[in-house]
Design a protein around this motif. Structure first.
Motif, PDB file in Angstrom:
ATOM      1  N   TYR A   1       1.046   8.056  -1.384  1.00 46.84           N
ATOM      2  CA  TYR A   1      -0.456   8.048  -2.777  1.00 46.84           C
ATOM      3  C   TYR A   1      -0.156   9.904  -2.829  1.00 46.84           C
ATOM      4  N   PRO A   2      -0.384   9.871  -3.564  1.00 51.09           N
ATOM      5  CA  PRO A   2       0.708  11.739  -3.864  1.00 51.09           C
ATOM      6  C   PRO A   2      -0.527  12.932  -3.399  1.00 51.09           C
ATOM      7  N   GLY A   3      -1.887  12.213  -3.699  1.00 56.21           N
ATOM      8  CA  GLY A   3      -2.716  13.622  -2.687  1.00 56.21           C
ATOM      9  C   GLY A   3      -4.390  13.304  -2.592  1.00 56.21           C
ATOM     10  N   ASP A   4      -4.605  14.084  -1.094  1.00 57.69           N
ATOM     11  CA  ASP A   4      -5.786  13.433  -0.806  1.00 57.69           C
ATOM     12  C   ASP A   4      -6.837  13.636  -2.236  1.00 57.69           C
ATOM     13  N   ALA A   5      -7.942  12.926  -1.645  1.00 56.57           N
ATOM     14  CA  ALA A   5      -9.197  13.326  -3.120  1.00 56.57           C
ATOM     15  C   ALA A   5      -8.853  13.278  -4.285  1.00 56.57           C
TER      16      ALA A   5
ATOM     17  N   VAL B   1      -1.515  -4.858   8.196  1.00 53.56           N
ATOM     18  CA  VAL B   1      -2.388  -3.746   8.680  1.00 53.56           C
ATOM     19  C   VAL B   1      -1.693  -2.462   6.817  1.00 53.56           C
ATOM     20  N   VAL B   2      -2.833  -1.483   6.729  1.00 56.60           N
ATOM     21  CA  VAL B   2      -2.267  -0.973   5.665  1.00 56.60           C
ATOM     22  C   VAL B   2      -2.623   0.428   6.463  1.00 56.60           C
ATOM     23  N   TRP B   3      -1.399   1.383   5.945  1.00 57.90           N
ATOM     24  CA  TRP B   3      -0.893   2.005   6.063  1.00 57.90           C
ATOM     25  C   TRP B   3      -0.638   3.542   4.908  1.00 57.90           C
ATOM     26  N   GLY B   4      -1.748   4.910   4.679  1.00 56.83           N
ATOM     27  CA  GLY B   4      -2.010   5.257   3.667  1.00 56.83           C
ATOM     28  C   GLY B   4      -0.614   6.338   4.256  1.00 56.83           C
ATOM     29  N   ILE B   5      -0.188   7.179   3.075  1.00 59.30           N
ATOM     30  CA  ILE B   5       0.877   8.369   3.703  1.00 59.30           C
ATOM     31  C   ILE B   5       0.799   9.557   2.416  1.00 59.30           C
TER      32      ILE B   5
ATOM     33  N   ALA C   1       9.078  13.172  -5.912  1.00 54.73           N
ATOM     34  CA  ALA C   1       8.874  13.148  -7.510  1.00 54.73           C
ATOM     35  C   ALA C   1       8.976  14.778  -7.390  1.00 54.73           C
ATOM     36  N   PRO C   2       9.987  15.181  -8.011  1.00 54.60           N
ATOM     37  CA  PRO C   2      10.002  16.517  -8.363  1.00 54.60           C
ATOM     38  C   PRO C   2       8.871  17.003  -9.045  1.00 54.60           C
ATOM     39  N   GLY C   3       8.347  17.829  -8.601  1.00 55.31           N
ATOM     40  CA  GLY C   3       7.180  18.425  -9.188  1.00 55.31           C
ATOM     41  C   GLY C   3       5.970  16.935  -9.577  1.00 55.31           C
ATOM     42  N   LEU C   4       6.212  16.078  -9.083  1.00 54.40           N
ATOM     43  CA  LEU C   4       5.131  15.451  -8.186  1.00 54.40           C
ATOM     44  C   LEU C   4       4.398  15.932  -7.317  1.00 54.40           C
ATOM     45  N   GLY C   5       5.190  15.320  -6.484  1.00 51.27           N
ATOM     46  CA  GLY C   5       5.086  15.184  -4.749  1.00 51.27           C
ATOM     47  C   GLY C   5       5.731  14.278  -4.090  1.00 51.27           C
ATOM     48  N   LEU C   6       5.031  13.002  -4.718  1.00 49.23           N
ATOM     49  CA  LEU C   6       5.811  11.472  -4.661  1.00 49.23           C
ATOM     50  C   LEU C   6       5.645  10.157  -5.386  1.00 49.23           C
ATOM     51  N   ARG C   7       6.004   9.895  -6.392  1.00 44.93           N
ATOM     52  CA  ARG C   7       5.528   8.634  -6.707  1.00 44.93           C
ATOM     53  C   ARG C   7       4.912   7.865  -6.522  1.00 44.93           C
ATOM     54  N   ARG C   8       3.492   7.334  -6.913  1.00 45.02           N
ATOM     55  CA  ARG C   8       2.604   6.062  -5.439  1.00 45.02           C
ATOM     56  C   ARG C   8       3.863   5.086  -5.943  1.00 45.02           C
ATOM     57  N   SER C   9       3.489   4.437  -4.153  1.00 46.90           N
ATOM     58  CA  SER C   9       4.331   3.391  -4.474  1.00 46.90           C
ATOM     59  C   SER C   9       3.965   2.628  -3.217  1.00 46.90           C
ATOM     60  N   VAL C  10       4.049   1.543  -3.167  1.00 47.45           N
ATOM     61  CA  VAL C  10       3.474   0.326  -2.338  1.00 47.45           C
ATOM     62  C   VAL C  10       4.916  -0.582  -1.645  1.00 47.45           C
ATOM     63  N   PHE C  11       4.840  -0.384  -1.039  1.00 44.48           N
ATOM     64  CA  PHE C  11       5.916  -1.421   0.019  1.00 44.48           C
ATOM     65  C   PHE C  11       4.793  -2.864   0.964  1.00 44.48           C
ATOM     66  N   VAL C  12       5.916  -2.997   0.934  1.00 40.64           N
ATOM     67  CA  VAL C  12       5.153  -4.698   1.914  1.00 40.64           C
ATOM     68  C   VAL C  12       5.941  -4.587   2.948  1.00 40.64           C
ATOM     69  N   ILE C  13       5.774  -4.382   4.742  1.00 41.98           N
ATOM     70  CA  ILE C  13       7.175  -4.435   5.209  1.00 41.98           C
ATOM     71  C   ILE C  13       6.831  -6.167   6.088  1.00 41.98           C
TER      72      ILE C  13
ATOM     73  N   HIS D   1       6.573  -2.312  -5.405  1.00 41.57           N
ATOM     74  CA  HIS D   1       5.803  -1.184  -6.659  1.00 41.57           C
ATOM     75  C   HIS D   1       5.852   0.191  -6.626  1.00 41.57           C
ATOM     76  N   VAL D   2       6.864   0.743  -6.949  1.00 40.54           N
ATOM     77  CA  VAL D   2       7.179   2.145  -7.064  1.00 40.54           C
ATOM     78  C   VAL D   2       6.992   2.743  -8.647  1.00 40.54           C
ATOM     79  N   GLY D   3       5.901   3.450  -8.695  1.00 41.55           N
ATOM     80  CA  GLY D   3       5.234   4.230  -9.537  1.00 41.55           C
ATOM     81  C   GLY D   3       6.269   5.017 -10.786  1.00 41.55           C
ATOM     82  N   LEU D   4       6.194   4.809 -11.977  1.00 41.37           N
ATOM     83  CA  LEU D   4       7.167   6.087 -12.485  1.00 41.37           C
ATOM     84  C   LEU D   4       6.012   7.381 -13.063  1.00 41.37           C
ATOM     85  N   VAL D   5       5.388   7.304 -13.219  1.00 39.23           N
ATOM     86  CA  VAL D   5       4.730   8.250 -12.708  1.00 39.23           C
ATOM     87  C   VAL D   5       3.028   8.577 -12.748  1.00 39.23           C
ATOM     88  N   GLY D   6       2.984   7.558 -11.882  1.00 35.92           N
ATOM     89  CA  GLY D   6       1.341   8.137 -11.042  1.00 35.92           C
ATOM     90  C   GLY D   6       0.498   7.304 -11.304  1.00 35.92           C
TER      91      GLY D   6
END
Length: 159
Positions: free
Chosen positions: A45-49, A73-77, A114-126, A136-141
């Motif tokens: 996820y791009p940013g806290d709060a 288990v869920v990990w936020g990064i 993602a340049p300018g955004l930091g990162l694309r909001r994305s979820v991976f199930v491992i 699931h990889v978001g384009l804009v977030g």
């Protein structure tokens, strides 16, 4: 780096993280390879709060027990530091680990920078075998996969 595809081994990593439970912050190192045998949900996820990140992670918090019942288990990064994560976790009552990728290494390894955004909001199930089983990889977030969608993917793994 390119985004790992379903069926490929998940890029391994070790990141500092923290968790707040019963009002106590506990810092630790989170090593993906040490979690072999468990299903891991990585929520980038791009940013806290921020409004959308808060909505996303709070929705996963609401399903946390159900994820746990499935052995997941869920990990936020995100790129913020642990102190920022702590404030976010306390304000939003999050009780799963929030990992800090300040250098952006894992974000790059998963191809979600993602340049300018930091990162694309994305979820991976491992999967328990360390293989990417869903993503699931978001384009804009602005949108994120609902917890129920992720839960359905996990349920298919444990059948």
């Amino acid at each position: 780096m390119s985004i790992p595809v379903v069926g490929e081994p998940a890029p391994t990593f070790t990141l500092p993280g923290m968790i707040v439970r019963d009002g106590v912050r506990t810092d630790d190192e989170y090593d993906l390879s040490s979690e072999i045998g468990r299903t891991i949900v990585l929520a980038f996820y791009p940013g806290d709060a921020t409004p959308v990140c808060t909505a996303q992670l709070c929705s996963y918090q609401e399903e946390l027990d159900e994820f746990g019942d499935l052995g997941a288990v869920v990990w936020g990064i995100s790129p913020q530091a642990l102190d920022s994560h702590e404030a976010f976790a306390r304000d939003s009552s999050l009780t799963f680990p929030l990992l800090s990728d300040t250098a952006g290494t894992v974000i790059r390894d998963y191809g979600v920078r993602a340049p300018g955004l930091g990162l694309r909001r994305s979820v991976f199930v491992i999967g328990p075998d360390g293989i990417v089983r869903w993503r699931h990889v978001g384009l804009v977030g602005l949108r994120f996969p609902k917890a129920s969608v992720i839960r359905a993917e996990i349920e298919q793994l444990v059948r």
